[in-house]
Scaffold this motif. Structure first.
Motif, PDB file in Angstrom:
ATOM      1  N   THR A 926       0.823  -1.204   0.000  1.00 17.44           N
ATOM      2  CA  THR A 926       0.000   0.000   0.000  1.00 17.44           C
ATOM      3  C   THR A 926       0.865   1.264   0.000  1.00 17.44           C
ATOM      4  N   ASP A 927       0.296   2.348  -0.507  1.00 15.26           N
ATOM      5  CA  ASP A 927       0.940   3.662  -0.441  1.00 15.26           C
ATOM      6  C   ASP A 927       0.426   4.474   0.744  1.00 15.26           C
ATOM      7  N   PHE A 928      -0.595   3.936   1.470  1.00 12.70           N
ATOM      8  CA  PHE A 928      -1.138   4.663   2.612  1.00 12.70           C
ATOM      9  C   PHE A 928      -0.095   4.738   3.719  1.00 12.70           C
ATOM     10  N   HIS A 929      -0.197   5.820   4.492  1.00 14.46           N
ATOM     11  CA  HIS A 929       0.706   5.983   5.625  1.00 14.46           C
ATOM     12  C   HIS A 929       0.116   5.335   6.880  1.00 14.46           C
ATOM     13  N   LYS A 930       1.005   5.142   7.849  1.00 16.27           N
ATOM     14  CA  LYS A 930       0.682   4.385   9.062  1.00 16.27           C
ATOM     15  C   LYS A 930       0.250   5.304  10.181  1.00 16.27           C
ATOM     16  N   CYS A 931      -0.893   5.016  10.782  1.00 20.58           N
ATOM     17  CA  CYS A 931      -1.374   5.766  11.950  1.00 20.58           C
ATOM     18  C   CYS A 931      -0.434   5.524  13.118  1.00 20.58           C
ATOM     19  N   GLY A 932      -0.085   6.558  13.834  1.00 21.08           N
ATOM     20  CA  GLY A 932       0.847   6.444  14.948  1.00 21.08           C
ATOM     21  C   GLY A 932       0.262   5.766  16.168  1.00 21.08           C
ATOM     22  N   ARG A 933      -1.054   5.548  16.181  1.00 20.66           N
ATOM     23  CA  ARG A 933      -1.674   4.919  17.365  1.00 20.66           C
ATOM     24  C   ARG A 933      -2.159   3.496  17.060  1.00 20.66           C
ATOM     25  N   CYS A 934      -2.943   3.341  16.018  1.00 20.14           N
ATOM     26  CA  CYS A 934      -3.490   2.003  15.728  1.00 20.14           C
ATOM     27  C   CYS A 934      -2.644   1.225  14.739  1.00 20.14           C
ATOM     28  N   TRP A 935      -1.682   1.902  14.064  1.00 20.57           N
ATOM     29  CA  TRP A 935      -0.746   1.295  13.126  1.00 20.57           C
ATOM     30  C   TRP A 935      -1.413   0.822  11.843  1.00 20.57           C
ATOM     31  N   ARG A 936      -2.655   1.201  11.647  1.00 17.65           N
ATOM     32  CA  ARG A 936      -3.300   0.863  10.379  1.00 17.65           C
ATOM     33  C   ARG A 936      -2.842   1.836   9.299  1.00 17.65           C
ATOM     34  N   HIS A 937      -2.777   1.389   8.085  1.00 13.19           N
ATOM     35  CA  HIS A 937      -2.422   2.228   6.941  1.00 13.19           C
ATOM     36  C   HIS A 937      -3.735   2.678   6.291  1.00 13.19           C
ATOM     37  N   LEU A 938      -3.997   3.993   6.396  1.00 12.37           N
ATOM     38  CA  LEU A 938      -5.307   4.514   5.978  1.00 12.37           C
ATOM     39  C   LEU A 938      -5.142   5.741   5.082  1.00 12.37           C
ATOM     40  N   PRO A 939      -6.098   6.018   4.213  1.00 10.95           N
ATOM     41  CA  PRO A 939      -5.937   7.124   3.252  1.00 10.95           C
ATOM     42  C   PRO A 939      -5.888   8.500   3.906  1.00 10.95           C
ATOM     43  N   GLU A 940      -6.532   8.653   5.094  1.00 14.43           N
ATOM     44  CA  GLU A 940      -6.547   9.985   5.704  1.00 14.43           C
ATOM     45  C   GLU A 940      -5.253  10.323   6.425  1.00 14.43           C
ATOM     46  N   VAL A 941      -4.366   9.358   6.581  1.00 13.44           N
ATOM     47  CA  VAL A 941      -3.081   9.617   7.244  1.00 13.44           C
ATOM     48  C   VAL A 941      -2.096  10.083   6.175  1.00 13.44           C
ATOM     49  N   THR A 942      -1.623  11.340   6.314  1.00  7.91           N
ATOM     50  CA  THR A 942      -0.767  11.925   5.258  1.00  7.91           C
ATOM     51  C   THR A 942       0.709  11.614   5.443  1.00  7.91           C
ATOM     52  N   THR A 943       1.134  11.435   6.691  1.00  4.43           N
ATOM     53  CA  THR A 943       2.524  11.026   6.948  1.00  4.43           C
ATOM     54  C   THR A 943       2.524  10.001   8.068  1.00  4.43           C
ATOM     55  N   ASP A 944       3.522   9.127   8.034  1.00 10.18           N
ATOM     56  CA  ASP A 944       3.636   8.123   9.097  1.00 10.18           C
ATOM     57  C   ASP A 944       3.720   8.796  10.453  1.00 10.18           C
ATOM     58  N   GLY A 945       2.960   8.279  11.397  1.00  9.94           N
ATOM     59  CA  GLY A 945       2.985   8.815  12.757  1.00  9.94           C
ATOM     60  C   GLY A 945       1.804   9.700  13.071  1.00  9.94           C
ATOM     61  N   GLU A 946       1.161  10.250  12.038  1.00  3.44           N
ATOM     62  CA  GLU A 946      -0.050  11.023  12.300  1.00  3.44           C
ATOM     63  C   GLU A 946      -1.164  10.078  12.738  1.00  3.44           C
ATOM     64  N   LEU A 947      -2.242  10.631  13.259  1.00  3.00           N
ATOM     65  CA  LEU A 947      -3.370   9.829  13.711  1.00  3.00           C
ATOM     66  C   LEU A 947      -4.438   9.758  12.633  1.00  3.00           C
ATOM     67  N   CYS A 948      -5.056   8.634  12.553  1.00  2.70           N
ATOM     68  CA  CYS A 948      -6.218   8.499  11.687  1.00  2.70           C
ATOM     69  C   CYS A 948      -7.394   9.223  12.341  1.00  2.70           C
ATOM     70  N   ASP A 949      -8.462   9.383  11.606  1.00  4.64           N
ATOM     71  CA  ASP A 949      -9.607  10.126  12.128  1.00  4.64           C
ATOM     72  C   ASP A 949     -10.138   9.510  13.419  1.00  4.64           C
TER      73      ASP A 949
END
Length: 958
Positions: A926-949
């Motif tokens: 995937t090209d999605f970035h990784k949520c810094g809390r749940c570690w899921r790769h989601l489209p709303e995460v713009t950079t690794d370490g940010e939080l998903c919604d």
């Protein structure tokens, strides 16, 4: 100017709702289980369960009594654990399931151990007063009852340990003698002199169940008997009839020769004499005897029927007396040409066929061999010598063969015949067939209504076999008894009316009962319940007076069986009889009769006259032991079996499938396993085996059981942690749950049904496999795996998380109950970890009541398809993981040929970043970035370490 360092990524671990529990991953069962046992003892858990289940449908598993001698072995452990699992499972299903453990306290095994102590001190047991010897046997049994009781309790076996049944308790001994007297009063008892299995070492008759067969090498001999008369074939006079035997010691007690009426015999010249043998065996006899000069000119040929009326003389006829009497030729249906010479020498003292045939012609046993296996002192040949089971005594160069050789009668002798031979299972010494006066219960005497209480006539002349008199069914006979039926017929009907598990065991016990001889119930020992009968010295009749019998039973109830050895026989007889006119029978009862009566003083005494056990459960050897003695005792006094069903398990073998033996050094000690790993590991092994057949136990087998246990324990540990803080306000109705939760409840319902069926059918191998597979495959590898994201990262009030925790609560209450019968200690530990209480126990609980579902079959079919697709997705991801293209499935995007859920729900189920439709299962990174809390790769995460919604909202409201 130097650039400022990039700010460190925030650690969100303190915002994640990880499972919390003090329940340890490491079991430490060996140290923990004794404390749980102490807690149960303080609770009085067994008595409390009886109070709670009072009035419920009762389930009685009647315990077969082990002998009270020595520490328990693996067979004991397997048997008792299986019984406990069944009793606990029946209690779980809401029944009142008492369990009364018991012990066999009389008989040879215990007496033998006490005698060993005497022999070690160079003392003779026969020189000790009988009351002193019996007291020592009682003390020995009491010691081992207490030792074994503690060992069985340590296995986690729950029962009435405060009041077990013991065959040596006074009430039990009174009941046993009372049951014997019922047989006597109904005429189902006689004394006769039949050949029975006899142990010269232990100096007593043995039951078939006390005998085991081992391969030995014996001496085989061919002996010539000179024919002195042959009215139908006078040309045979002077010729020698040749017999073959592997028991040379029976020749000094020979009384006849037997032939097959339709067998073709020949008289041929061998060296300097003519010999008579079966023509079919001519070559094999020639080879064995080794004569070179055989004439092909046969002097005589004829059927065995022409030997009728012929007589021969014993090789030792010159000794006079018994040996001088001519030996008649008798027709025997049992004579074959499979081996030997086609002629069989007859010794009614030492063979069933011999006895029956000779009896027809008025030839009685002579009792030449005494209880120690020696010829009695006044016997003309070898008097005072023996023992007949001594290999040197019967060898080709021993005294018997030497004397026969000196007369010219010994044609061949060799110490090389290999065959199977009976041995005492206790002393391991060879046994013999020996005719002695014994007490029998007849199998084939027809029953008829007759006068109760009359004196029953017996032939007790010491040599002839008493004909068993007709008898009337006892007044307490229950359904199934019928006038005119024999004990064998009643027993066979009872077998057919009983449920046998596995079903094939019915054939085994049926064949045994069909072919068994009359029941020899007497033993010539000191430690046991005496055959409390008085035999009239003048008439040979045993006294059958209900008033006398009632006094005997009451005396036993007050003072135990020792009352028979006191000086109170005249008081027992009462004023109507003189003791001088009666022989006081000194024999004791077969210990199998004792154990056959346990249903009376345990099941009926505690739960009401006429009550039957729901189940008997023992090893497969008990088809000829306890199952059968209990059956015959109950059929003889009640007209039916004492049980509704009988379960047979196999034997515990070592890891290579060999019988455990100290000499092989392959004994697996259950006490050592418990001390190192804990009883629950042993219980897990028992429940996991296919115990209807023989089972293996060793390091590898136990390692497998330990691994299964560990996985199940970790399932409980996860649930305890995931349910931390759960209360009713969090519960979600089934109708409001996501499909996954409803599917898992659907699966639980299916497993629940199968588990109950397995428990009801005593299939705990299947039961344990269902439970462990469900925990490992449906829960740990699937449900828990998918929902850990929701548990860790969703807000506490989120419906999906609440629904998950609701289902976890349902699962917890179900699984801890399902596990309790098998892992009794661990289930208690799990329950107390979540619901600590000084007054509660998981074993008070009943089978779980599960929530109902609507249209669950549709949900089930759909999610079964999703699970199959999930397996395909996982397999497709694995090559990329090995190549390190992706480090986890969360980094994968997949295509699937069918979209059974919406894309987000499928991504959650497959634990991937994204799911799209396609022609087949394919995987890319995937090209999605990784949520810094749940570690899921989601489209709303713009950079690794940010939080998903989702995580941003949860953290904001934390």
């Amino acid at each position: 100017m130097t650039d400022a360092p990039a700010p460190a990524a925030r650690d969100y671990r303190d915002t994640v709702f990880l499972p919390k529990t003090d329940f340890p991953m490491k079991a430490g069962l060996a140290a923990k289980e004794p404390a749980i046992l102490e807690r149960w003892a303080k609770l009085g858990i067994y008595d409390r369960l009886r109070e709670q289940r009072l009035g419920r449908e009762r389930f009685i598993l009647h315990d077969g009594p082990p002998y009270a001698n020595g520490d328990i072995h693996m067979g004991h452990a397997m048997n008792k654990v299986l019984k406990d699992i069944i009793v606990r499972s029946q209690s779980l299903m809401g029944k009142d399931a008492p369990y009364v453990p018991g012990w066999d306290c009389h008989g040879l095994p215990i007496e033998w151990k006490v005698e060993e102590a005497y022999r070690a001190k160079k003392l003779n047991k026969d020189d000790v007063p009988v009351d002193q010897f019996r007291a020592e046997c009682r003390a020995y049994a009491e010691k081992w009852v207490e030792v074994q009781k503690g060992e069985f309790e340590r296995l986690g076996v729950m029962g009435d340990w405060a009041d077990p049944y013991l065959t040596m308790k006074y009430d039990a001994e009174a009941t046993i003698v009372g049951e014997l007297l019922k047989f006597a009063e109904s005429g189902q008892l006689y004394r006769g002199a039949k050949p029975v299995m006899w142990s010269p070492v232990e100096k007593t008759a043995l039951a078939e169940a006390e005998v085991e067969y081992e391969d030995i090498v014996s001496t085989q001999i061919d002996v010539a008997f000179e024919i002195v008369d042959a009215p139908n074939a006078p040309e045979l006079v002077g010729a020698h009839a040749v017999i073959w035997t592997t028991t040379p010691w029976t020749i000094p007690v020979n009384q006849a020769l037997s032939y097959g009426a339709e067998i073709e015999y020949v008289c041929v010249l061998a060296d300097d004499r003519y010999v008579v043998i079966a023509e079919h065996l001519l070559d094999s006899v020639r080879t064995r005897i080794g004569f070179d000069l055989w004439s092909e000119n046969i002097k005589w040929r004829g059927k065995g029927s022409q030997l009728e009326g012929a007589t021969a003389r014993h090789p030792m006829h010159t000794l006079g007396g018994f040996f001088a009497k001519p030996r008649p030729f008798l027709p025997g249906d049992f004579v074959t040409t499979d081996a030997g010479t086609g002629l069989v020498h007859m010794s009614p003292d030492h063979g069933e066929d011999d006895f029956e045939l000779c009896k027809q012609y008025g030839i009685d046993p002579v009792f030449a061999v005494d209880g120690a296996g020696m010829y009695r002192a006044d016997w003309a040949w070898l008097g005072g010598q023996g023992s007949v089971i001594n290999k040197k005594f019967v060898a080709a160069d021993g005294p018997i063969c030497t004397d026969l050789r000196s007369t010219g009668a010994l044609l061949a002798a060799s110490d090389d015949f290999k065959h199977s031979y009976p041995h005492s299972w206790r002393s391991k010494a060879k046994v013999i067939f020996r005719a002695t006066p014994q007490w029998f219960i007849p199998m084939d005497a027809a029953t008829s209504v007759g006068t109760q209480g009359a004196s029953t006539s017996l032939s007790t002349n010491g040599v002839g076999d008493a004909a068993a008199p007709p008898f009337a069914p006892n007044e307490v006979a229950g359904p199934g008894s019928s006038n005119g039926a024999t004990l064998r017929e009643i027993a066979l009907d009872a077998i057919a009316a009983t449920t046998w598990i596995p079903a094939r065991s019915e054939n085994r016990i049926t064949s045994m009962v069909q072919g068994r001889p009359d029941w020899v119930i007497s033993r010539q020992r000191a430690w046991g319940v005496p055959i409390a009968l008085f035999v009239n010295r003048a008439t040979g009749q045993y006294l059958n007076d209900p008033a006398v019998n009632a006094r005997i039973v009451e005396a036993f109830r007050q003072n135990g069986a020792d009352a028979w050895y006191a000086d109170g026989h005249q008081a027992l007889l009462g004023p109507d009889y003189a003791l001088a006119d009666y022989e006081v029978v000194k024999d004791i009862l077969d210990v199998w009769f004792d154990s056959g009566c346990t249903h009376v003083f345990t099941v009926e005494a505690r739960y009401g006259e006429g009550t039957r056990a729901n189940l008997y459960l023992e090893g497969s050897d008990q088809h000829r032991g306890w199952f059968q003695s209990s059956l015959l005792e109950s059929c003889g006094t009640r007209g039916r079996a004492p049980y509704d069903a009988v379960l047979t398990h196999g034997f515990a073998l070592d890891g290579q499938g060999r019988k455990m033996s100290k000499s092989l050094g392959n004994v697996v000690d259950p006490l050592k396993i418990i001390g190192e790993s804990g009883a629950d590991i042993l219980r897990m092994w028992v429940a996991s085996t296919d115990y209807f057949d023989d089972v293996k136990i060793g390091k590898e087998v136990l390692a497998t059981a330990s691994d299964s246990y560990r996985k199940l324990r970790n399932t409980f540990r996860y649930m305890l942690g995931a349910l931390e803080g759960f209360d009713e306000s969090e519960r979600v109705a089934v109708s409001d749950m996501p499909e996954l939760e409803r599917y898992v409840l659907h699966r639980l319902g299916m497993i629940d049904t199968e588990l109950r069926q397995a428990a009801e059918g005593y299939e705990f191998n299947r039961y344990t496999r269902l439970l462990t597979d469900f925990a490992n495959e449906d829960l740990s590898a699937f449900f828990f795996d998918i929902r850990k994201d929701s548990l860790y990262c969703d807000a506490p009030g989120d419906v999906k998380r609440r629904a998950y925790r609701t289902v976890l609560d349902v699962l917890f209450h179900a699984l801890v109950r399902y596990a309790a019968p098998v892992l009794c200690f661990t289930a208690e530990e799990v329950w107390q970890s979540r619901f600590p209480s000084d007054d509660s126990s998981v074993h008070y609980l009943e089978w779980p009541s599960l929530p109902s579902l609507d249209a669950d079959d549709v949900v089930g079919a759909k999610w079964q398809e999703i699970r199959a697709l999930r397996v395909a997705v996982t397999e497709a991801i694995e090559p990329l993981r090995r190549e390190k293209t992706v480090r986890s499935s969360l980094e994968a995007e997949i295509t699937v040929p069918t979209m059974l859920l919406d894309a987000d729900a499928l991504a959650e189920a497959f634990i991937v970043a994204k799911v799209t439709p396609g022609d087949a299962v394919t995987v890319t990174r995937t090209d999605f970035h990784k949520c810094g809390r749940c570690w899921r790769h989601l489209p709303e995460v713009t950079t690794d370490g940010e939080l998903c919604d989702r995580c941003e909202e949860v953290v904001a409201h934390a």
